[in-house]
Design an enzyme around this catalytic site. Sequence first.
Site: not given
Ligand code: RIB
Length: 321
Positions: A246
Site C-alpha cells: 500500500h
Molecule cells: O489499508 C492500508 C493502510 O492501513 C496502510 O497505510 C497500512 O499501513 C495501514 O495503515
Amino acid sequence: MKPRKAVLFDCDPGVDDAVALLLAFAATDEIDLIGITTVAGNVSAGLTARNACLIRDHAGRRDVPVYAGAERPLRREPVEAGHFHGETGLGDLPISEPKQGVTPGHAVDFIESTLRSAIDAGQKVCIVITGPMTNVASALRRDPRLLEGIECFAIMGGARSEGGNITASAEYNIYADPDAAQYVFNAGPVVYAFGLDATHQVRATPARTARIRDLGSAEARAAAQLLEFSNALPANGPREQGAPLHDPCPIAWLLAPQLFKFKPCHIDVELDSSLTLGHTAVEFRATGSRLQNVQWAVEADAEGVFALLERYLASGRSGKA
Ligand code: RIB
Ligand code: CA
C-alpha cells in the site's frame, strides 16, 4: 536534473509505511524530504514515532527530522491495526533504541511551521500521508491559510471497487479518522489518492520479494524482511499471491508518475453510519456543485513499482552492506 520535490511525509509505521520510508529516504536526488511526522494508527503514537526513527537509522538519513504527532483521531476512539503489523509495528524486524530520537515539538506544529515557511518563500510542499490524516487536518483546521503552501496531497487510503479492508466498506486509514479524511479530501488542493483499487494491484510476490532481498544492502534486507512478514500473514491472502504493497505507492508516484493511471473524482467520507463509517464515496460524475479535486488511482504498474524499489534500495545510502 529536475528540481527536487519538497515533501513532508506523515505516516503511521507500520510495515508498509516503513518500506515507503526506505524508498523516500533513498531518493535523495528526487525528493527534498523536509521532515517525517508520525501519528497514532497501526500502533500507538509512541511506537510509530520510534519506528520512524528506527527506519531512518536503517537508511542513514539522520538529516531528516522526525516529529511525533496525534495520539488519537479528531473525534473517534483510536482503532489500531496491530494484527497486520505485529506488536512493535515493524513485523519481526529487530527492535532497539533508535540512534537518534524524535525532534522535540509536536508534528502539527512542525506541519504548520513548514507550510508557513514555504508560503513566505513563495514555494509549495507535497504532503504525503500514509496513515490516518489527523495531524494534517489538525494543522489546516487551525489555520486554513496554510493551504496556500500545499502543492498537492498524495495519500494512501480509501476504497471503491475493491471494498474495504477494516470493514466491508471502509479502508483502514480513512476508517481510523474519517473526519480528518473528509477534511483533506475537501480542503481544495489536488489529492492524488492511492486506494485499495490501486494498491491491491501491487503485490509483493515471493519472486519480487526475493529480488529485493538479493540486493544485499541493509535497506533492502530490512525491506525484504518487512515484506516477508506481511506475506506470511493469512489475512493478506495466499503467500504466492503476495501481500498488497500500500504505502510505497504515493512515493513511487512521486518518483515515476507514469506508473499509475488516475480518474478525476469527488470524494466524500461516511461520518455517521455505524455500518459504513469511513466509506469513501468516489464520485466520477462531474456536477457543478462539487470539487473534482481528487485524482483516484485506477491502475498501477506493479512490476514498475518493484523495479523502482530495487533501483533505490540497491544504492544503500547507509553504506552498510
Ligand atoms: O489499508 C492500508 C493502510 O492501513 C496502510 O497505510 C497500512 O499501513 C495501514 O495503515
Ligand atoms: Ca500506513
